[in-house]
Design a protein around this motif. Sequence first.
Motif, PDB file in Angstrom:
ATOM      1  N   ARG A 138       1.097  -1.188   0.157  1.00 25.58           N
ATOM      2  CA  ARG A 138      -0.115  -0.126   0.101  1.00 25.58           C
ATOM      3  C   ARG A 138       0.442   1.320  -0.009  1.00 25.58           C
ATOM      4  O   ARG A 138       0.145   2.333   0.015  1.00 25.58           O
ATOM      5  N   GLY A 294      -6.618  -5.599   0.147  1.00 22.59           N
ATOM      6  CA  GLY A 294      -6.970  -4.274   0.065  1.00 22.59           C
ATOM      7  C   GLY A 294      -6.441  -3.383   1.032  1.00 22.59           C
ATOM      8  O   GLY A 294      -6.493  -3.952   2.411  1.00 22.59           O
ATOM      9  N   MET A 295      -6.815  -2.065   0.443  1.00 19.70           N
ATOM     10  CA  MET A 295      -6.499  -1.224   1.485  1.00 19.70           C
ATOM     11  C   MET A 295      -7.536   0.300   1.420  1.00 19.70           C
ATOM     12  O   MET A 295      -7.632   0.269   0.273  1.00 19.70           O
ATOM     13  N   GLU A 296      -7.667   0.582   2.541  1.00 17.64           N
ATOM     14  CA  GLU A 296      -8.762   2.114   2.692  1.00 17.64           C
ATOM     15  C   GLU A 296      -7.921   3.279   2.434  1.00 17.64           C
ATOM     16  O   GLU A 296      -7.625   3.225   3.577  1.00 17.64           O
ATOM     17  N   VAL A 301      -9.511   3.313  -3.064  1.00 18.46           N
ATOM     18  CA  VAL A 301      -8.984   2.435  -2.382  1.00 18.46           C
ATOM     19  C   VAL A 301      -8.170   1.103  -3.280  1.00 18.46           C
ATOM     20  O   VAL A 301      -8.630   1.392  -4.740  1.00 18.46           O
ATOM     21  N   SER A 303      -7.262  -2.536  -4.083  1.00 17.02           N
ATOM     22  CA  SER A 303      -7.401  -3.707  -4.010  1.00 17.02           C
ATOM     23  C   SER A 303      -7.801  -5.146  -4.938  1.00 17.02           C
ATOM     24  O   SER A 303      -7.248  -5.304  -5.908  1.00 17.02           O
ATOM     25  N   THR A 309     -13.783  -8.362  -1.454  1.00 11.88           N
ATOM     26  CA  THR A 309     -12.466  -7.202  -1.233  1.00 11.88           C
ATOM     27  C   THR A 309     -12.741  -5.916  -1.287  1.00 11.88           C
ATOM     28  O   THR A 309     -13.127  -5.252  -0.595  1.00 11.88           O
ATOM     29  N   HIS A 312     -15.556  -4.331   0.367  1.00 10.67           N
ATOM     30  CA  HIS A 312     -14.766  -5.064   2.241  1.00 10.67           C
ATOM     31  C   HIS A 312     -14.148  -2.407   2.332  1.00 10.67           C
ATOM     32  O   HIS A 312     -14.516  -2.431   3.293  1.00 10.67           O
ATOM     33  N   GLU A 313     -13.606  -2.879   1.068  1.00 10.32           N
ATOM     34  CA  GLU A 313     -13.243  -1.390   1.450  1.00 10.32           C
ATOM     35  C   GLU A 313     -13.673  -0.605   0.965  1.00 10.32           C
ATOM     36  O   GLU A 313     -13.674   0.905   1.650  1.00 10.32           O
ATOM     37  N   HIS A 316     -15.004   0.690   4.171  1.00  7.92           N
ATOM     38  CA  HIS A 316     -14.803   1.683   5.507  1.00  7.92           C
ATOM     39  C   HIS A 316     -14.648   2.794   4.992  1.00  7.92           C
ATOM     40  O   HIS A 316     -14.188   3.865   5.439  1.00  7.92           O
ATOM     41  N   GLU A 342     -19.526  -6.599   4.323  1.00 12.48           N
ATOM     42  CA  GLU A 342     -18.901  -6.786   2.678  1.00 12.48           C
ATOM     43  C   GLU A 342     -19.929  -7.740   2.480  1.00 12.48           C
ATOM     44  O   GLU A 342     -19.990  -7.805   0.685  1.00 12.48           O
TER      45      GLU A 342
END
Length: 450
Positions: A138, A294-296, A301, A303, A309, A312-313, A316, A342
């Motif tokens: 990330r 993944g990352m928010e 995001v 992913s 995923t 999910h992000e 967030h 999610e």
Amino acid sequence: MGTFRRLVALTVLAAVLGAPAATATAAGEVVRNPGDPYYEARLRASQNGRVWTGRISISFTNVADEPLGSVYFRLWSNGVDGCAAGAIEVWDLTGGTLGPAALDCTEVPVILSPALGPGDRATLTMRLRVTLPRRSDRFGYSGGLALVGTALPTLEVHDDEGWHHDLFEDLGESFYSVTGRYRVTLVGPPDLDTPATGTLAASKPLPNGLVARTYAAEGVRDFAWAAGRLEQLSGNSGPTKVVVSYRAASVTKMQAQRMLVAAQKSLSTFSAAFGAYPYPELDVVLGAFPGFGGMEYPTIVFSEVNRYTVAHEIAHQWWYGVVGNDQYADPWLDESLATWSEELPWGAWVGCASYDFPGAARLSNDMGYWGDHPNQYDTVYDGGGCMLANLAKRFGAARFLDILSDYAAAHWLGVARPEDLTALIEEAAVQYGVPFAPDAFWAAWRVDTP
Ligand SMILES: [Zn+2]
């Protein structure tokens, strides 16, 4: 997993749309200082987007009753490789005096002299250089894709618990910030695409052949971007533009199209359930990230190619983004909600009898604990999601969504604490006449309540 079709709580939704920024918690008004931050940056990319050099100005108001003698900048991603790597460097500060960096160079103090009076506003300006490690992460550069997460200096929060001098935990998130405004100009080659937080406010060709793209965002608590020669697909979800970016070398167009549909569905589902997404755009950057799914970040995001995923992000965006929390102290709060959410675009997760907690792990442990017990960290996702699914069954999915909608409305663009959510659940149980023994329930799910 259930397929219950929930009812949208239109009355609550109407309240959400007009809700002002709120920082009140169940315990009363919490003052988070400095307030009303405005970040303005201009950064020039290296040819491939791995290095970014320029300047950043950060303005803020002392919203406390006392003079403010110092503030702290968090350079979070310095925590990935520590001080020696020098991934994020700041120097030439004007408006204050830089002190020695601490906490693996993720924290830099700034002395304000004279101290900033209550209600007064200050601006600090500094040079900044971001050098991404060669890593698919990330915060990293790999395979022609630069991911620039938590790279800009962020004001540390002072609240009723004091300053939050927390360590960075690469395992998850340690971030805690208030919402503010950003105006970030990214200068680079015209073919270097830069999906970023916010929306493109201006794009200006420069005499040297580069292009200056300015991104503006309001009501966000961080700013992130990606860079690379990218393919892009876009569509709408209600009034929101959704843009999916990817490298053709690692993601196919068909995969990207599927993820665009998943993102649109997630955004519309969560908007209806939790309150309308309050930003004009959402960016999804797809890739294969070995260290994380993944990352928010606010309005963007990162992913893997996996609809859950992506969902999910995007969840967030509400749990962390719109409704902030101290992710170091209470990582379960946003992760449990994002994990439970999610599933929602394809059917609410209703019912989960129990979770097999590993060892002495408590759901409400902080990132310090999980950093020491990384093999138990799934608890904040799976254990927390299971607990919420258990509650969704007790209340029924429609009522449970009403509770989450109320929770979002009460802390819209503010910050929530676990007791805000647990108190709301306890009140709702009384209101709906749902059999619920709070002490026994929180004890069984290993949640410490005040
Ligand atoms: Zn998450």
